[in-house]
Design a protein around this motif. Structure first.
Motif, PDB file in Angstrom:
ATOM      1  N   SER A   7      -5.899  -2.237  -8.653  1.00 29.34           N
ATOM      2  CA  SER A   7      -6.869  -1.463  -9.425  1.00 29.34           C
ATOM      3  C   SER A   7      -6.805   0.012  -9.058  1.00 29.34           C
ATOM      4  CB  SER A   7      -8.286  -2.003  -9.182  1.00 29.34           C
ATOM      5  OG  SER A   7      -8.388  -3.351  -9.570  1.00 29.34           O
ATOM      6  N   LEU A   8      -6.721   0.272  -7.753  1.00 28.38           N
ATOM      7  CA  LEU A   8      -6.612   1.661  -7.308  1.00 28.38           C
ATOM      8  C   LEU A   8      -5.325   2.293  -7.829  1.00 28.38           C
ATOM      9  CD1 LEU A   8      -7.762   3.958  -5.600  1.00 28.38           C
ATOM     10  CD2 LEU A   8      -6.554   3.001  -3.623  1.00 28.38           C
ATOM     11  N   PHE A   9      -4.236   1.522  -7.800  1.00 26.08           N
ATOM     12  CA  PHE A   9      -2.956   2.030  -8.298  1.00 26.08           C
ATOM     13  C   PHE A   9      -3.048   2.353  -9.787  1.00 26.08           C
ATOM     14  CE2 PHE A   9       1.102   0.965 -10.387  1.00 26.08           C
ATOM     15  CZ  PHE A   9       1.905   1.929  -9.821  1.00 26.08           C
ATOM     16  N   LEU A  10      -3.654   1.460 -10.571  1.00 26.41           N
ATOM     17  CA  LEU A  10      -3.773   1.695 -12.017  1.00 26.41           C
ATOM     18  C   LEU A  10      -4.674   2.884 -12.311  1.00 26.41           C
ATOM     19  CD1 LEU A  10      -4.066  -2.002 -13.251  1.00 26.41           C
ATOM     20  CD2 LEU A  10      -2.107  -0.476 -13.486  1.00 26.41           C
ATOM     21  N   SER A  11      -5.759   3.020 -11.539  1.00 27.04           N
ATOM     22  CA  SER A  11      -6.638   4.177 -11.729  1.00 27.04           C
ATOM     23  C   SER A  11      -5.905   5.470 -11.403  1.00 27.04           C
ATOM     24  CB  SER A  11      -7.884   4.035 -10.852  1.00 27.04           C
ATOM     25  OG  SER A  11      -8.624   2.891 -11.199  1.00 27.04           O
ATOM     26  N   ASN A  12      -5.157   5.458 -10.293  1.00 28.46           N
ATOM     27  CA  ASN A  12      -4.382   6.655  -9.939  1.00 28.46           C
ATOM     28  C   ASN A  12      -3.319   6.956 -10.979  1.00 28.46           C
ATOM     29  OD1 ASN A  12      -5.841   6.977  -7.593  1.00 28.46           O
ATOM     30  ND2 ASN A  12      -4.369   5.915  -6.305  1.00 28.46           N
ATOM     31  N   ALA A  13      -2.692   5.877 -11.506  1.00 26.94           N
ATOM     32  CA  ALA A  13      -1.674   6.082 -12.541  1.00 26.94           C
ATOM     33  C   ALA A  13      -2.288   6.693 -13.793  1.00 26.94           C
ATOM     34  CB  ALA A  13      -0.997   4.751 -12.871  1.00 26.94           C
ATOM     35  N   ARG A  14      -3.487   6.219 -14.148  1.00 29.92           N
ATOM     36  CA  ARG A  14      -4.150   6.784 -15.331  1.00 29.92           C
ATOM     37  C   ARG A  14      -4.521   8.243 -15.107  1.00 29.92           C
ATOM     38  NH1 ARG A  14      -9.127   3.381 -17.419  1.00 29.92           N
ATOM     39  NH2 ARG A  14      -7.402   1.900 -17.610  1.00 29.92           N
ATOM     40  N   LEU A  15      -5.061   8.535 -13.920  1.00 32.76           N
ATOM     41  CA  LEU A  15      -5.386   9.931 -13.607  1.00 32.76           C
ATOM     42  C   LEU A  15      -4.127  10.787 -13.589  1.00 32.76           C
ATOM     43  CD1 LEU A  15      -8.020   9.432 -10.755  1.00 32.76           C
ATOM     44  CD2 LEU A  15      -8.459  10.165 -13.109  1.00 32.76           C
ATOM     45  N   HIS A  16      -3.043  10.214 -13.035  1.00 32.89           N
ATOM     46  CA  HIS A  16      -1.771  10.946 -12.991  1.00 32.89           C
ATOM     47  C   HIS A  16      -1.271  11.239 -14.406  1.00 32.89           C
ATOM     48  CE1 HIS A  16       2.670  11.184 -12.783  1.00 32.89           C
ATOM     49  NE2 HIS A  16       2.434  11.883 -11.682  1.00 32.89           N
ATOM     50  N   ASP A  17      -1.384  10.244 -15.302  1.00 35.37           N
ATOM     51  CA  ASP A  17      -0.946  10.449 -16.686  1.00 35.37           C
ATOM     52  C   ASP A  17      -1.793  11.508 -17.375  1.00 35.37           C
ATOM     53  OD1 ASP A  17       1.007   8.579 -16.343  1.00 35.37           O
ATOM     54  OD2 ASP A  17      -0.122   6.936 -17.271  1.00 35.37           O
ATOM     55  N   ASP A  18      -3.124  11.422 -17.152  1.00 34.54           N
ATOM     56  CA  ASP A  18      -4.005  12.431 -17.756  1.00 34.54           C
ATOM     57  C   ASP A  18      -3.662  13.825 -17.238  1.00 34.54           C
ATOM     58  OD1 ASP A  18      -5.259  10.409 -19.113  1.00 34.54           O
ATOM     59  OD2 ASP A  18      -6.958  10.259 -17.720  1.00 34.54           O
ATOM     60  N   ARG A  19      -3.422  13.898 -15.936  1.00 40.18           N
ATOM     61  CA  ARG A  19      -3.082  15.198 -15.359  1.00 40.18           C
ATOM     62  C   ARG A  19      -1.736  15.702 -15.884  1.00 40.18           C
ATOM     63  NH1 ARG A  19      -2.151  16.492  -8.907  1.00 40.18           N
ATOM     64  NH2 ARG A  19      -1.683  18.705  -9.161  1.00 40.18           N
ATOM     65  N   GLN A  20      -0.765  14.766 -16.001  1.00 43.33           N
ATOM     66  CA  GLN A  20       0.537  15.162 -16.529  1.00 43.33           C
ATOM     67  C   GLN A  20       0.418  15.656 -17.966  1.00 43.33           C
ATOM     68  OE1 GLN A  20       2.518  15.552 -13.698  1.00 43.33           O
ATOM     69  NE2 GLN A  20       4.134  14.822 -15.038  1.00 43.33           N
ATOM     70  N   LEU A  37      -5.452  -7.647  -2.649  1.00 41.57           N
ATOM     71  CA  LEU A  37      -4.318  -7.161  -3.424  1.00 41.57           C
ATOM     72  C   LEU A  37      -4.763  -6.604  -4.771  1.00 41.57           C
ATOM     73  CD1 LEU A  37      -1.762 -10.016  -2.682  1.00 41.57           C
ATOM     74  CD2 LEU A  37      -1.542  -7.633  -1.984  1.00 41.57           C
ATOM     75  N   GLY A  38      -5.756  -7.276  -5.385  1.00 42.36           N
ATOM     76  CA  GLY A  38      -6.271  -6.793  -6.669  1.00 42.36           C
ATOM     77  C   GLY A  38      -6.927  -5.435  -6.557  1.00 42.36           C
ATOM     78  N   SER A  39      -7.631  -5.203  -5.443  1.00 42.26           N
ATOM     79  CA  SER A  39      -8.238  -3.878  -5.259  1.00 42.26           C
ATOM     80  C   SER A  39      -7.162  -2.805  -5.129  1.00 42.26           C
ATOM     81  CB  SER A  39      -9.143  -3.881  -4.032  1.00 42.26           C
ATOM     82  OG  SER A  39      -8.388  -4.077  -2.842  1.00 42.26           O
ATOM     83  N   GLN A  40      -6.037  -3.146  -4.463  1.00 40.31           N
ATOM     84  CA  GLN A  40      -4.927  -2.191  -4.384  1.00 40.31           C
ATOM     85  C   GLN A  40      -4.333  -1.929  -5.765  1.00 40.31           C
ATOM     86  OE1 GLN A  40      -2.238  -3.929  -1.520  1.00 40.31           O
ATOM     87  NE2 GLN A  40      -3.046  -2.649   0.127  1.00 40.31           N
ATOM     88  N   ALA A  92       0.829  -1.207   0.000  1.00 44.93           N
ATOM     89  CA  ALA A  92       0.000   0.000   0.000  1.00 44.93           C
ATOM     90  C   ALA A  92       0.858   1.251   0.000  1.00 44.93           C
ATOM     91  CB  ALA A  92      -0.941  -0.009   1.204  1.00 44.93           C
ATOM     92  N   HIS A  93       1.945   1.224   0.793  1.00 44.88           N
ATOM     93  CA  HIS A  93       2.837   2.386   0.839  1.00 44.88           C
ATOM     94  C   HIS A  93       3.538   2.595  -0.503  1.00 44.88           C
ATOM     95  CE1 HIS A  93       5.576   5.349   2.522  1.00 44.88           C
ATOM     96  NE2 HIS A  93       6.578   4.686   1.962  1.00 44.88           N
ATOM     97  N   ALA A  94       3.993   1.494  -1.117  1.00 46.23           N
ATOM     98  CA  ALA A  94       4.692   1.617  -2.405  1.00 46.23           C
ATOM     99  C   ALA A  94       3.772   2.130  -3.484  1.00 46.23           C
ATOM    100  CB  ALA A  94       5.287   0.267  -2.803  1.00 46.23           C
ATOM    101  N   MET A  95       2.497   1.772  -3.420  1.00 45.39           N
ATOM    102  CA  MET A  95       1.568   2.145  -4.482  1.00 45.39           C
ATOM    103  C   MET A  95       0.907   3.497  -4.259  1.00 45.39           C
ATOM    104  SD  MET A  95      -0.184  -1.333  -5.809  1.00 45.39           S
ATOM    105  CE  MET A  95       0.797  -2.453  -6.802  1.00 45.39           C
ATOM    106  N   ARG A  96       1.294   4.182  -3.184  1.00 43.54           N
ATOM    107  CA  ARG A  96       0.781   5.538  -3.016  1.00 43.54           C
ATOM    108  C   ARG A  96       1.361   6.471  -4.064  1.00 43.54           C
ATOM    109  NH1 ARG A  96       1.728   4.999   2.825  1.00 43.54           N
ATOM    110  NH2 ARG A  96      -0.234   4.467   3.830  1.00 43.54           N
TER     111      ARG A  96
END
Length: 700
Positions: free
Chosen positions: A318-331, A313-316, A175-179
């Protein structure tokens, strides 16, 4: 280290409490059995004090690692002595939990088991040959059997607790690594490793949906499969169990893929799967992929706990991938916004409702002489040194309507800017801040001033010949008989002023043609350079009586292929400019010299000269070094501009060399022949200065 020392102190207190308990029970037992207890208590005290001192020294020395070993040995000897003195059926046998717990704490479950076996073997052996009857030995064995059950139960509970603690720590680490989505490769690797270790499986593979190709694609890194093998795996729609889990959003467990009808042989062969646990990955509103956990080690079947753990673990993930996608869109949006702001020539400053700078683009930073990095997040007044700008944005902050104002920036070289301040609000109308756009209108104001001076100069320039024409025409119309010579003189003046007026009008028409983007029309003929120069000198000498004109044409430069009218216009404008900027008179020299396939023309005067800083600007439209002097001498401010355009149209180059107070020389180079002009043209910045011309000259 502090927690470790605190634990040692607690064990120390427990050890002395045990010593007191052994002494008290021994005293009670001795009185009940009428046994001498003082020698035993003395030995017990000496031993306890001695080995306590030893342990204390070990704690303070570099041999600290031996402290647990000696502590365990001393505790076992102490307890065994108490048990042996008071009988093998004594409750003191429960004190053996002290070294067992210590062994578990220091070395883990294996050490606890070894300590238990050693204590059991030692006490049972002692019981068989020390006890007078078999019943005592049996009783000892029963006590130890109960103690063993308790110990094994403690081992199992400890093991389970440690396993759950390790799982919790692993989940917390994941969880900490995927923040953070900055180091995705490391976070992904940690997730895959944690899933493999927690589930105790051979392989873990994540497949994500590729919308463009409508297939599930394995994502590296994976556990148990190389990236090369992973790159060759593609799962088209509907091919195996992956798509069923992806579409249904429900996990699936197969304990034996060989007999499971939903698992295709191709899937089992592709992944080497004997058993399978597959869970979906879902972001809010849509599935994004699946996770495969393959083959529990030791051929152990998957459990419901494994499924729940992989779902967590899968929910973590999924959350990481969603955040990564939002991060990419924001970038991408930030990159696009930054690129837009960097490319905008106007300065842009965005402030919040407290007048703190949120954003400043490089144009604004340059205009306001501020470093963008230092401005971010700071109050506007503490960064910008222009009081007018701060005042305007302060007024705009309290205004609900856009404000516009022109400001001269005193700290930045006096540029003139138009500042447009617009409020920024959210959908509910709440004021969030404001945007200030700085348009540099210095050049516009300069051009406006030049145009005003141009209009004044043209008005003066047009009025002068018209006044002369009107005056001499009115004189001729009087009822006075003028002799033929006087009439001819007056008519000549009228004719020259008409030519002057015509030249001004033609210059303005040519400038208008150039401004409209239409090319200049050139009519090439063979031109007599000497004749053109003499004609220009005759025309200009009628306009001034203070100056003397000379022409100097080399024999090789007497002929050129050019537009005769345009060449005459170039020389006329240069000569006209020369005598206007020579108010004290002097010699004006026109010269021409052949150089390779070009002819170099020069017009030299003995006037006021041109400052070096203005030499590049004098060929601009409407530019005049001294408007008041030009209006006194005449001039519209387009002569040199038009001369440059005409020279460039011929494929030539024009430049000036001058020193203030020592006159100026205008050079222009034209191709000798029309067809050779493109190859012979030289840039004015790289053209070499001509050598002195011959001194023989024709007088104009």
């Amino acid at each position: 280290m502090e927690g470790r020392l605190r634990g040692e102190w607690h064990l120390w207190k427990i050890r002395w409490l045990s010593f007191l308990l052994i002494g008290a029970w021994s005293w009670y037992h001795a009185r009940a059995e009428n046994v001498r207890v003082l020698p035993w208590l003395a030995c017990l005290t000496l031993f306890t004090v001695g080995y306590s001192v030893l342990l204390r020294q070990l704690l303070r020395s570099e041999q600290r690692r031996w402290y647990p070993v000696f502590s365990l040995i001393g505790d076992v000897i102490l307890i065994t002595g108490g048990v042996g003195f008071t009988g093998w059926n004594t409750p003191l046998i429960l004190l053996y939990l002290l070294p067992l717990v210590a062994a578990l704490r220091w070395y883990g479950p294996l050490a606890l088991l070894i300590a238990y076996i050693l204590i059991l073997v030692g006490n049972v052996s002692a019981g068989w040959w020390l006890l007078p009857d078999k019943s005592g030995a049996v009783q000892v064995m029963m006590h130890w059997l109960m103690l063993g059950v308790l110990a094994l139960g403690g081992v199992w509970l400890t093991h389970e607790g440690q396993r759950h603690r390790l799982a919790l720590n692993a989940l917390q680490g994941v969880a900490h690594a995927m923040r953070s989505v900055a180091d995705r490769q490391s976070a992904w690797q940690q997730w895959v490793t944690a899933a493999r270790d927690l589930l105790d499986v051979e392989k873990v593979i994540v497949l994500l949906y590729d919308r463009a190709n409508d297939q599930l694609v394995p994502q590296p890194p994976a556990a148990g499969i190389t990236e090369e093998a992973l790159s060759q795996m593609r799962v088209p729609r509907g091919e195996d169990i992956s798509w069923q889990v992806f579409a249904s959003g429900q996990p699936y467990v197969s304990q034996d893929t060989r007999t499971d009808p939903l698992v295709t042989p191709g899937f089992a062969e592709r992944y080497g799967a004997r058993a399978l646990l597959c869970v979906p990955l879902q972001s809010p509103g849509e599935p994004i992929g699946v996770v495969h956990a393959i083959n529990k080690r030791g051929h152990v079947p998957f459990t419901a706990e494994d499924c729940q753990l992989l779902m967590l673990l899968g929910s973590q993930m999924s959350l990481f991938l969603s955040n990564a996608r939002l991060h990419d869109d924001r970038q991408r949006e930030q990159t696009l916004l930054s690129a837009i702001l960097h490319s905008v020539p106007s300065g842009v400053i965005v402030t919040d409702s407290q007048d703190e700078i949120i954003l400043m683009n490089p144009s604004a930073s340059h205009l306001l002489q501020v470093t963008t990095r230092d401005a971010q997040g700071r109050a506007l007044a503490s960064v910008v040194a222009e009081p007018q700008v701060v005042s305007l944005l302060e007024r705009a902050r309290h205004s609900h309507a856009p404000l516009t104002e022109e400001i001269t920036l005193t700290h930045s070289g006096y540029p003139v800017v138009r500042v447009d301040c617009t409020p920024v609000a959210d959908e509910s109308g709440k004021r969030l801040g404001q945007v200030a756009v700085f348009h540099d209108i210095t050049e516009q104001r300069r051009l406006a001033q030049m145009q005003s001076e141009f209009i004044a100069a043209v008005s003066h320039e047009l009025r002068t010949p018209l006044t002369s024409i009107k005056a001499f025409a009115a004189t001729l119309l009087r009822d006075v008989e003028f002799d033929r010579a006087t009439q001819r003189e007056f008519l000549g003046i009228i004719n020259s002023q008409c030519d002057r007026l015509s030249r001004i009008i033609n210059d303005l028409l040519q400038v208008s043609r150039i401004e409209s983007g239409r090319p200049l029309e050139l009519h090439y003929t063979t031109v007599d350079v000497r004749a053109v120069m003499q004609r220009v000198v005759r025309s200009e000498s009628l306009l001034t009586s203070k100056h003397r004109f000379e022409t100097n044409v080399q024999p090789e430069a007497e002929s050129i292929e050019a537009d005769e009218e345009k060449l005459t216009r170039i020389l006329t404008n240069l000569v006209n400019n020369a005598w206007k900027y020579s108010p004290d008179g002097g010699v004006i020299t026109l010269s021409a010299r052949a150089e390779d396939d070009t002819i170099l023309f020069a017009v030299r005067d003995e006037g006021i000269g041109i400052p070096a800083a203005e030499q590049a600007a004098i060929f601009e439209k409407f530019y005049q070094i001294d408007g008041s002097r030009t209006r006194r001498a005449g001039g519209s401010g387009v002569g040199l501009f038009l001369a440059k355009q005409l020279v460039t149209a011929h494929g030539g180059a024009i430049w000036v060399e001058s020193e203030v107070g020592r006159g100026a020389t205008f050079f222009f180079r034209l191709p000798r022949r029309h067809l050779a002009r493109s190859a012979s043209t030289r840039d004015p910045q790289t053209a070499s200065a001509p050598s002195p011309l011959p001194q023989t000259a024709d007088r104009g």
